[in-house]
Design an enzyme around this catalytic site. Structure first.
Site, PDB file in Angstrom:
ATOM      1  N   SER A  36       0.819  -1.206   0.000  1.00 29.32           N
ATOM      2  CA  SER A  36       0.000   0.000   0.000  1.00 29.32           C
ATOM      3  C   SER A  36       0.860   1.266   0.000  1.00 29.32           C
ATOM      4  CB  SER A  36      -0.966  -0.032   1.192  1.00 29.32           C
ATOM      5  OG  SER A  36      -1.907   1.010   1.120  1.00 29.32           O
ATOM      6  N   ASP A  54      -8.060  -6.045  -5.663  1.00 36.45           N
ATOM      7  CA  ASP A  54      -7.940  -4.727  -5.044  1.00 36.45           C
ATOM      8  C   ASP A  54      -8.440  -3.640  -5.984  1.00 36.45           C
ATOM      9  OD1 ASP A  54      -7.191  -2.588  -3.424  1.00 36.45           O
ATOM     10  OD2 ASP A  54      -5.133  -2.574  -4.183  1.00 36.45           O
ATOM     11  N   HIS A  83      -5.913  -5.929  -1.231  1.00 38.01           N
ATOM     12  CA  HIS A  83      -5.007  -4.777  -1.176  1.00 38.01           C
ATOM     13  C   HIS A  83      -3.763  -5.100  -0.348  1.00 38.01           C
ATOM     14  CE1 HIS A  83      -3.795  -0.629  -1.394  1.00 38.01           C
ATOM     15  NE2 HIS A  83      -3.838  -0.485  -0.075  1.00 38.01           N
TER      16      HIS A  83
END
Length: 426
Positions: free
Chosen positions: A134, A332, A397
Site C-alpha cells: 500500500s 484490489d 489490497h
C-alpha cells in the site's frame, strides 16, 4: 497511515529478559520459536519511540539468511508501528503528531534501523531486503534512498541493501489509483459511472481532494453515484470479501480466494486486551487511545500522496542495480492490478530492460497462484532479473493479510533471485 512492518530473516540471539515474550494469551504453549518486543527510542529530546514485535525464525542457521525489513513475512519477523502516533509508537512531544511527512518517516525509520542494529549487532552485516504494501510504495523506496545515501557517507559500515518488494503500491497517483476500467470490466459499475470517473472526477483528483477534505461538487457527485452502485457493503480493498456479520464463523479460505471478513476486528480486539499488551511489553506509557489498524493521532501531510516514486525506482534499477518485485492482489480496487502492471511496463521501458520471462502462470503448490513476468539485462556475461511483476490470484489490497501462502512463495523466490515457480507440484 499504514503501520510499518519489519520482517527479519535471522538466527538465535541473546536479548534481555525484559524483551523476551514468555507467552502470548491464546498462543499454543509449544511454539518452537522465540519472540521479543520492545521500544526503540529514535529521538531522546522529543521522546519519540517506535514499538516493534520480533519473531525469530525456526532455522538451524538463520544467520546465513538475509534480513528483511517489511514496511507496512516470512521467516523472522519484526513488526514496527510507524510513524510515531500509529499503533503503540508514540512521542512525548505532541507537536510531532502535526504535519508529519514522508521525509520525516524515512529519516525516523533509518534511525530505528541503525539503533536496532546497535542492539542486535550480529545482524548488522546481513543482506537487507525492504518490503511492504500500500503506502509502503512511498515508505520503502524512500527508506531505501536514505539507506543508500547513508552508505555513501565516509567511514560508515554500509547497510547491505539487496532488493525491495512492493505490494499493491501507491507509486504515481496519476496512474496507481485509476480504477474506472478495472471496475467496469468486473461488471461492478455502469457505463455512466465509468464515464464520470474518467471525465468528471478521476481517481487522482478524488484522492487529492478528499485527502485535503476539500471535495469539489464534481467529485461529490461521482462519489454519490459510486456509493449508489457499489453499495455500502462493498470493500474497495477486496472485491471478494463478504461483510463481517457478528458471531459468524471464519469464512476465509485461500482455496476459494475469499478472505476472513472479521479477521481485522478480531486482531484489534486481541491486541487491545490488557493481558496481551502486558505480554508484549507494549503501551507502557498508557496511551490515551486504542491500538487500531491504520489509525492514530498523527496528522500526515496528505499532499505527499502526490509524490511520484517512479523516478526513485528507475534510479534503483539503472544506477544502483537494486532488484524490485512489484506484486498485486487482483481483487484490489484501491490500487488495481491493471495500474501496477502498467507501471511495471513503463519502468522496464524507461530503464531499457528486456523481457527475460514472458507473462505466464506461477504456482502455489498444486494451484495457480497468479501470473508473472520478469525483466532484466545482460550483466557480467549473464542475464540478471532486475524487475519482476507478479499478480496474486484472489489477493486483496494487503496480499500477506489475505493470501499468506502465495505471499510466502513470491517472497522466497524473490530473495533467492529466481522467478516464482512456473510448474505445479504434480
Amino acid at each position: 497511515m499504514a503501520f510499518l512492518w519489519l520482517f527479519i530473516f535471522l538466527a538465535s540471539f541473546f536479548c534481555t529478559n525484559a524483551e523476551l515474550i514468555s507467552s502470548l494469551p491464546g498462543q499454543p504453549q509449544n511454539v518452537t520459536f522465540k519472540q521479543y518486543s520492545d521500544y526503540i527510542v529514535t529521538d531522546d529530546r522529543h521522546g519519540r519511540a517506535l514499538f516493534y514485535y520480533f519473531v525469530e525464525a525456526h532455522s538451524k542457521d538463520a544467520l546465513s539468511l538475509p534480513l528483511t525489513l517489511w514496511l507496512n513475512g516470512v521467516s523472522n519477523m519484526l513488526y514496527v508501528d510507524s510513524p510515531v502516533g500509529v499503533g503503540f509508537s508514540y512521542s512525548n512531544t505532541t507537536s510531532d503528531y502535526n504535519n508529519w511527512n514522508d521525509t520525516m518517516t524515512a529519516d525516523e525509520n533509518l534511525k530505528f534501523l541503525l539503533k536496532w542494529f546497535e542492539k542486535f549487532p550480529e545482524y548488522r552485516n546481513l543482506d537487507l531486503y525492504l518490503a511492504g504494501d500500500s503506502y509502503a510504495g512511498h515508505f520503502v523506496p524512500q527508506l531505501a534512498a536514505v539507506v543508500l545515501e547513508y552508505n555513501r557517507k565516509p567511514n560508515v559500515n554500509p547497510i547491505k541493501l539487496k532488493g525491495i518488494a512492493l505490494g499493491n503500491p501507491l507509486l504515481d497517483i496519476v496512474i496507481s489509483v485509476d480504477s474506472a476500467d478495472y471496475l467496469w470490466y468486473h461488471g461492478a459499475i455502469s457505463a455512466e459511472l465509468r464515464t464520470m470517473k474518467k471525465k468528471l472526477c478521476n481517481g487522482t483528483r478524488f484522492f487529492l481532494e478528499y485527502s485535503q477534505d476539500k471535495p469539489s461538487e464534481d467529485c461529490k457527485k461521482m462519489m454519490a453515484k459510486m456509493d449508489e452502485e457499489l453499495g455500502v457493503d462493498f470493500d474497495t480493498g477486496d472485491m471478494l470479501l463478504p461483510r463481517c456479520v457478528s458471531g459468524q464463523q471464519d469464512l476465509g479460505s485461500e482455496t476459494t480466494g475469499i478472505g476472513d471478513p472479521c479477521l481485522a476486528d478480531r486482531i484489534i480486539e486481541y491486541i487491545n486486551k490488557p493481558e496481551v499488551q502486558k505480554a508484549l511489553h507494549a503501551n507502557t506509557t498508557g496511551l490515551p487511545y486504542l491500538w487500531d489498524l491504520c489509525s492514530g493521532p498523527i496528522k500526515y501531510q496528505m499532499d505527499n500522496l502526490a509524490i511520484n516514486i517512479m523516478p526513485t525506482l528507475s534510479a534503483f534499477l539503472k544506477k544502483d542495480h537494486i532488484p524490485i518485485l512489484l506484486y498485486s492482489g487482483d481483487q484490489d480496487v484501491k490500487v488495481p492490478v491493471t495500474q501496477t502492471r502498467k507501471i511495471a511496463n513503463m519502468l522496464a521501458r524507461h530503464v531499457k530492460l528486456t523481457t527475460l520471462q514472458e507473462n505466464g502462470p506461477w504456482y502455489n503448490g498444486y494451484q495457480v497462484g497468479g501470473w508473472s513476468q520478469a525483466f532484466g539485462k545482460l550483466r557480467k556475461g549473464k542475464n540478471v532479473t532486475y524487475l519482476t511483476f507478479a499478480t496474486v490470484k484472489g489477493g486483496a489490497h494487503m496480499v500477506p493479510f489475505t493470501s499468506p501462502s502465495q505471499s510466502l512463495i513470491l517472497f522466497k523466490s524473490f530473495i533467492n533471485g529466481s522467478p516464482p515457480p512456473t510448474t505445479s507440484l504434480n
